[in-house]
Enzyme design. Structure first.
Site, PDB file in Angstrom:
ATOM      1  N   CYS A  59       0.853  -1.181   0.000  1.00 48.29           N
ATOM      2  CA  CYS A  59       0.000   0.000   0.000  1.00 48.29           C
ATOM      3  C   CYS A  59       0.891   1.233   0.000  1.00 48.29           C
ATOM      4  CB  CYS A  59      -0.916   0.009   1.223  1.00 48.29           C
ATOM      5  SG  CYS A  59      -1.940   1.492   1.343  1.00 48.29           S
ATOM      6  N   GLY A  60       1.004   1.867  -1.155  1.00 50.19           N
ATOM      7  CA  GLY A  60       1.869   3.028  -1.267  1.00 50.19           C
ATOM      8  C   GLY A  60       1.363   4.232  -0.506  1.00 50.19           C
ATOM      9  N   HIS A  61       0.050   4.522  -0.604  1.00 44.72           N
ATOM     10  CA  HIS A  61      -0.457   5.694   0.114  1.00 44.72           C
ATOM     11  C   HIS A  61      -0.346   5.481   1.617  1.00 44.72           C
ATOM     12  CE1 HIS A  61      -4.360   3.760   1.108  1.00 44.72           C
ATOM     13  NE2 HIS A  61      -4.504   4.757   1.956  1.00 44.72           N
TER      14      HIS A  61
ATOM     15  N   ASP B 252      -9.806   3.672  -5.042  1.00 45.25           N
ATOM     16  CA  ASP B 252      -8.741   4.455  -4.436  1.00 45.25           C
ATOM     17  C   ASP B 252      -8.968   5.920  -4.764  1.00 45.25           C
ATOM     18  OD1 ASP B 252      -6.326   5.535  -3.492  1.00 45.25           O
ATOM     19  OD2 ASP B 252      -5.245   3.695  -3.958  1.00 45.25           O
TER      20      ASP B 252
END
Length: 344
Positions: free
Chosen positions: A100-102, A262
């Site tokens: 999960c980048g965010h 997203d």
């Protein structure tokens, strides 16, 4: 007995990230990947975990009236070794993701803002985080004693297909498949007769869910070394926008899990797009992608160093901004018939 769960909440480019500070049972395992397997439970899957006291906490935080179907968050766990500052299990309304980048951007900001990781008043602090797909680094930018942005360096992103024909209800399209901590399929929205806009969100979500199901067991969605990372996690539908200087510009919406949207440009999805663009010859290492979300927020991304996106993968960096939105003590009082809540 009253249940209590404490969290601190952030948003990264509009996408929520709920960090659980207290209120979960111990999660056994020698690594973050093993702890994710425990969270899912024997016989369960990433989007259908087995019932457990831990998963009840996830449900409590993503369901109404304490959460919502678009909620995202993470359980803090020990890192794999002393080389990282913390570990995390990422979760959403359906279960547990591998990347999960965010969330990584939010965790980097939180780790510095909370004092867990020392940081200069001006400069950059490195926060090393163990996630189920490996170790990532959040570069937390500081100015005047404030966090001004976070750039995360992802695990290598590898392309397994560039022009894979796929028969959908909207016709045959060519899709790209890339593994960037999680497996993403990307396809131009225009090839499906759509555009990335809020007005067309129901259609975008529906076709994203359809594509994910069509490729669920595809060879291209299999991770080459770790089966725990196999299976399509998200579908990135994108529009081409006019370039800004030397930067390539795209707008996207990422549909993940069982139709979840997203709100941000999707951090690990941006890594996947970068790998595809490098493999296509459209982006050279160091060149910038401005990746816009469906709500207009932007991540910047670039491939760094060498690496073959069609072989071992390329290392990418994705930058954005995270802001704290609140601190919460959630409770479930005895006699509350809704328990962990509901989803509509």
């Amino acid at each position: 007995m009253m249940r209590r769960v404490s969290t601190v909440d952030y948003h990264t480019a509009g996408e929520p990230f709920r960090i659980v500070l207290d209120g979960i049972p111990p999660i056994p395992g020698d690594s973050v990947a093993e702890r994710r397997a425990v969270a899912i439970g024997a016989g369960g899957s990433a989007t259908a975990p087995r019932p457990s006291s831990l998963d009840e906490v996830r449900q409590l935080l993503v369901r109404e009236p304490r959460g919502h179907a678009g909620m995202y968050g993470g359980f803090l766990v020990p890192p794999d070794d002393d080389g990282a500052h913390l570990g995390v299990l990422f979760w959403h309304k359906d279960g547990y993701s591998t990347a999960c980048g965010h969330g990584t951007i939010a965790l980097g900001a939180w780790a510095v803002d909370s004092g867990l990781v020392p940081a200069p008043a001006d400069g950059v602090a490195r926060v090393r985080i163990d996630v189920p797909s490996g170790r990532v680094t959040a570069l937390v930018h500081r100015a005047g004693g404030r966090t001004t942005g976070v750039t995360f360096r992802n695990v290598p992103s590898r392309v397994s297909a560039l022009k894979l024909p796929l028969a959908t209800s909207r016709g045959v399209v060519e899709v790209a498949v890339a593994h960037a901590g999680a497996c993403y399929v990307s396809v131009p929205a225009a090839a499906l007769g759509l555009a990335v806009s809020a007005e067309q969100l129901p259609e975008l979500a529906a076709v994203g869910r359809e594509i994910r199901e069509l490729l669920a067991d595809a060879e291209e969605a299999s991770h080459p070394t770790d089966p725990r990372l196999s299976g399509v996690y998200g579908v990135v539908l994108y529009d081409e926008l006019p370039s800004e200087g030397s930067a390539l510009v795209q707008r996207n919406v990422t549909v993940f899990a069982d139709g979840q949207i997203d709100r941000s440009p999707c951090g690990s999805g941006t890594s996947a797009r970068l790998a595809v663009l490098v493999a296509e010859g459209r982006l050279a290492p160091g060149e910038e992608l401005l990746h816009e979300s469906i709500i207009g927020t932007v991540f910047t991304g670039r491939a760094v160093g060498g690496g073959d996106p069609l072989a071992d993968g390329v290392v990418t960096e994705v930058g954005g901004v995270a802001f704290r939105t609140g601190e919460h003590l959630f409770v479930v009082e005895p006699g509350d018939s809704l328990g962990t809540g509901f989803l509509l």
